[in-house]
Design a protein around this motif. Sequence first.
Motif, PDB file in Angstrom:
ATOM      1  N   VAL A  24       1.953  -4.777   4.452  1.00 21.56           N
ATOM      2  CA  VAL A  24       0.700  -5.435   4.396  1.00 21.56           C
ATOM      3  C   VAL A  24      -0.306  -4.794   5.834  1.00 21.56           C
ATOM      4  O   VAL A  24      -1.291  -4.619   5.607  1.00 21.56           O
ATOM      5  CB  VAL A  24       0.641  -6.928   4.336  1.00 21.56           C
ATOM      6  CG1 VAL A  24       1.213  -7.263   3.222  1.00 21.56           C
ATOM      7  CG2 VAL A  24       1.126  -7.540   5.320  1.00 21.56           C
ATOM      8  N   ARG A  50      -2.227  -6.114  -2.993  1.00 27.94           N
ATOM      9  CA  ARG A  50      -1.658  -6.814  -1.868  1.00 27.94           C
ATOM     10  C   ARG A  50      -1.113  -8.103  -1.753  1.00 27.94           C
ATOM     11  O   ARG A  50      -1.683  -8.665  -2.679  1.00 27.94           O
ATOM     12  CB  ARG A  50      -2.710  -6.789  -0.533  1.00 27.94           C
ATOM     13  CG  ARG A  50      -1.853  -6.830   0.651  1.00 27.94           C
ATOM     14  CD  ARG A  50      -3.071  -7.242   1.563  1.00 27.94           C
ATOM     15  NE  ARG A  50      -2.144  -8.424   2.397  1.00 27.94           N
ATOM     16  CZ  ARG A  50      -2.291  -8.840   3.624  1.00 27.94           C
ATOM     17  NH1 ARG A  50      -3.343  -8.077   4.276  1.00 27.94           N
ATOM     18  NH2 ARG A  50      -1.981  -9.873   3.952  1.00 27.94           N
ATOM     19  N   ASP A  51      -0.123  -8.753  -1.204  1.00 30.87           N
ATOM     20  CA  ASP A  51       0.230  -9.892  -1.513  1.00 30.87           C
ATOM     21  C   ASP A  51      -0.487 -10.885  -0.426  1.00 30.87           C
ATOM     22  O   ASP A  51      -0.986 -10.134   0.664  1.00 30.87           O
ATOM     23  CB  ASP A  51       1.884 -10.112  -0.894  1.00 30.87           C
ATOM     24  CG  ASP A  51       2.903  -9.214  -1.646  1.00 30.87           C
ATOM     25  OD1 ASP A  51       2.703  -9.325  -3.007  1.00 30.87           O
ATOM     26  OD2 ASP A  51       3.953  -9.080  -1.367  1.00 30.87           O
ATOM     27  N   ALA A  52      -0.554 -11.761  -0.865  1.00 30.11           N
ATOM     28  CA  ALA A  52      -1.546 -12.890   0.099  1.00 30.11           C
ATOM     29  C   ALA A  52      -0.768 -13.288   1.161  1.00 30.11           C
ATOM     30  O   ALA A  52      -1.300 -13.701   2.065  1.00 30.11           O
ATOM     31  CB  ALA A  52      -1.966 -14.170  -0.962  1.00 30.11           C
ATOM     32  N   ALA A  56      -4.561 -16.147   0.880  1.00 31.18           N
ATOM     33  CA  ALA A  56      -5.412 -15.022  -0.017  1.00 31.18           C
ATOM     34  C   ALA A  56      -6.558 -14.505   0.713  1.00 31.18           C
ATOM     35  O   ALA A  56      -6.915 -13.447   0.454  1.00 31.18           O
ATOM     36  CB  ALA A  56      -5.517 -15.813  -1.256  1.00 31.18           C
ATOM     37  N   ALA A  59      -5.758 -11.959   3.580  1.00 23.30           N
ATOM     38  CA  ALA A  59      -5.363 -10.733   2.654  1.00 23.30           C
ATOM     39  C   ALA A  59      -6.385 -10.017   2.271  1.00 23.30           C
ATOM     40  O   ALA A  59      -6.423  -8.648   2.457  1.00 23.30           O
ATOM     41  CB  ALA A  59      -4.378 -11.022   1.884  1.00 23.30           C
ATOM     42  N   PHE A  60      -7.614 -10.624   1.628  1.00 24.74           N
ATOM     43  CA  PHE A  60      -8.654  -9.842   1.219  1.00 24.74           C
ATOM     44  C   PHE A  60      -9.408  -9.346   2.235  1.00 24.74           C
ATOM     45  O   PHE A  60      -9.995  -8.176   2.147  1.00 24.74           O
ATOM     46  CB  PHE A  60      -9.322 -10.587   0.242  1.00 24.74           C
ATOM     47  CG  PHE A  60     -10.443 -10.022  -0.849  1.00 24.74           C
ATOM     48  CD1 PHE A  60     -10.140  -8.834  -1.440  1.00 24.74           C
ATOM     49  CD2 PHE A  60     -11.783 -10.060  -0.152  1.00 24.74           C
ATOM     50  CE1 PHE A  60     -11.158  -8.130  -2.096  1.00 24.74           C
ATOM     51  CE2 PHE A  60     -12.879  -9.377  -0.799  1.00 24.74           C
ATOM     52  CZ  PHE A  60     -12.571  -8.516  -1.667  1.00 24.74           C
ATOM     53  N   VAL A  63      -7.840  -6.258   3.493  1.00 22.53           N
ATOM     54  CA  VAL A  63      -8.279  -5.017   2.588  1.00 22.53           C
ATOM     55  C   VAL A  63      -9.556  -4.678   2.854  1.00 22.53           C
ATOM     56  O   VAL A  63      -9.955  -3.429   2.758  1.00 22.53           O
ATOM     57  CB  VAL A  63      -7.997  -5.428   0.921  1.00 22.53           C
ATOM     58  CG1 VAL A  63      -8.306  -4.375   0.147  1.00 22.53           C
ATOM     59  CG2 VAL A  63      -6.504  -5.805   0.896  1.00 22.53           C
ATOM     60  N   PRO A  78     -11.888 -10.188  -4.974  1.00 28.16           N
ATOM     61  CA  PRO A  78     -10.892  -9.755  -5.858  1.00 28.16           C
ATOM     62  C   PRO A  78     -11.466  -9.383  -6.990  1.00 28.16           C
ATOM     63  O   PRO A  78     -12.151 -10.173  -7.455  1.00 28.16           O
ATOM     64  CB  PRO A  78      -9.666 -10.701  -5.389  1.00 28.16           C
ATOM     65  CG  PRO A  78     -10.000 -11.562  -4.161  1.00 28.16           C
ATOM     66  CD  PRO A  78     -11.775 -11.488  -4.237  1.00 28.16           C
ATOM     67  N   ILE A  92      -5.044  -9.503  -5.144  1.00 25.38           N
ATOM     68  CA  ILE A  92      -4.326 -10.121  -4.111  1.00 25.38           C
ATOM     69  C   ILE A  92      -3.692 -10.996  -5.056  1.00 25.38           C
ATOM     70  O   ILE A  92      -3.728 -12.041  -5.692  1.00 25.38           O
ATOM     71  CB  ILE A  92      -5.170 -11.089  -3.095  1.00 25.38           C
ATOM     72  CG1 ILE A  92      -6.396 -10.286  -2.456  1.00 25.38           C
ATOM     73  CG2 ILE A  92      -4.064 -11.552  -2.188  1.00 25.38           C
ATOM     74  CD1 ILE A  92      -5.743  -8.947  -1.685  1.00 25.38           C
TER      75      ILE A  92
END
Length: 186
Positions: A24, A50-52, A56, A59-60, A63, A78, A92
Amino acid sequence: MGFFEALIQDLALEEVQIQDFGGVAELRTFLPVFVGSSGFSRVTSLGIVRDAETSAGGAFESVQGSLAGAGLPVPQAPGQRVGDRPAVTAMILPGGNRTGMLETLLNETLCGDNVLTCIDDFFRCVEEHCGEPTHRPEKARSHAYLATKRDPHLSVGFAAKRGYWNLKHQALEPLRTFLREVASQH
């Protein structure tokens, strides 16, 4: 990567290329190199999965920052498609603003399977006798499930190619929809 190859094959999607950007934290350095590679001008659609993990939203945001750093269109949510040539979409996992990862979804495909009772008993026993909760329980549960198969393997991708996961399970529908949409944008 193997899981997505199996799912793309199951969906009979054509003209889809998978690029493994590593962990990640590596997307930020991968994307500029990918965008600068020969042949990138022929890319019409780019989907990032992508994994959270533990957040979440975080993670977003990661990205989004990686896309901006590579000069690519940046979706505001997302699943939102932005731009053209390439159109960019991000997902995600496990979806729905939840924490987790691909294995979270894969474990959801096991609902109703009798093996879950055995897996639950195993982890209760380990916790009781070892005194520690399982670290990364979603990954551990998916690996415990794979250990019950005729040809056990640690890779969820290998297992997907062997048919150990139900790729048509409802829990995977958002991911299937995402891949179909990314593939249809050419």
